[in-house]
Write a protein that holds these residues in place. Structure first.
Motif: not given
Length: 161
Positions: A59-63, A82-93
């Motif tokens: 679990x992570x928070x990303x910018x 592709x575009x970078x991930x959107x900011x917010x809560x994400x699962x990081x693989x």
């Protein structure tokens, strides 16, 4: 020889090392197709990622470029074009072996250790025991004090997706 062949396999290592192109089928549909390392590094689904090797989700928070996890910051990669991930809560693989013992203030408690030769299968409680349980394989370091109940510093080696 210029010959074309199709190999059907359930062996991950064989699939990744045998051909120039790899196709992953799920429920009779082609989920992803391309060069083997592209599929390994940039899987389109969690299932494709898991089919091509052991994975771990944190679990992570990303910018959008860096994910903040219980084990520290993780730079994120995204598939070319592709575009970078959107900011917010994400699962990081992460791939197996990316969690590593590191020096510094402990950030996890060892809940369980099972030796597997050069690797230890370790269940860690993040946030010094207050967070979620994560099970991962850590490279065994001769002389390390990796025992149940010990506090350790875990870091992430490499990038996440």
């Amino acid at each position: 020889m210029g010959a074309t062949a199709i190999l059907v396999t359930h062996d991950q290592e064989e699939a990744l090392s045998f051909g120039d192109r790899l196709g992953v089928l799920e429920a009779g549909s082609l989920t992803q197709y391309g060069p083997p390392l592209e599929l390994y590094d940039y899987p389109r689904t969690a299932r494709v990622a898991a089919m091509l090797g052991a994975v771990l989700f944190l679990d992570a928070t990303t910018d959008g470029s860096t994910a903040t996890t219980a084990f520290g910051p993780v730079p994120l990669r995204h598939a070319p074009g592709t575009a970078p991930a959107a900011a917010g809560q994400v699962p990081v693989l992460l791939r197996e072996g990316q969690l590593v013992l590191s020096g510094g203030t402990p950030n996890a408690v060892v809940a369980h250790v099972e030796g597997e030769g050069q690797w230890d299968r370790v269940t860690l409680l993040a946030d010094r025991g207050a967070g979620a349980a994560v099970t991962a394989r850590l490279l065994r370091c001769p002389g390390s004090a990796l025992v149940t109940g010990s506090e350790v510093r875990i870091g992430v080696d490499g990038t996440g997706y």
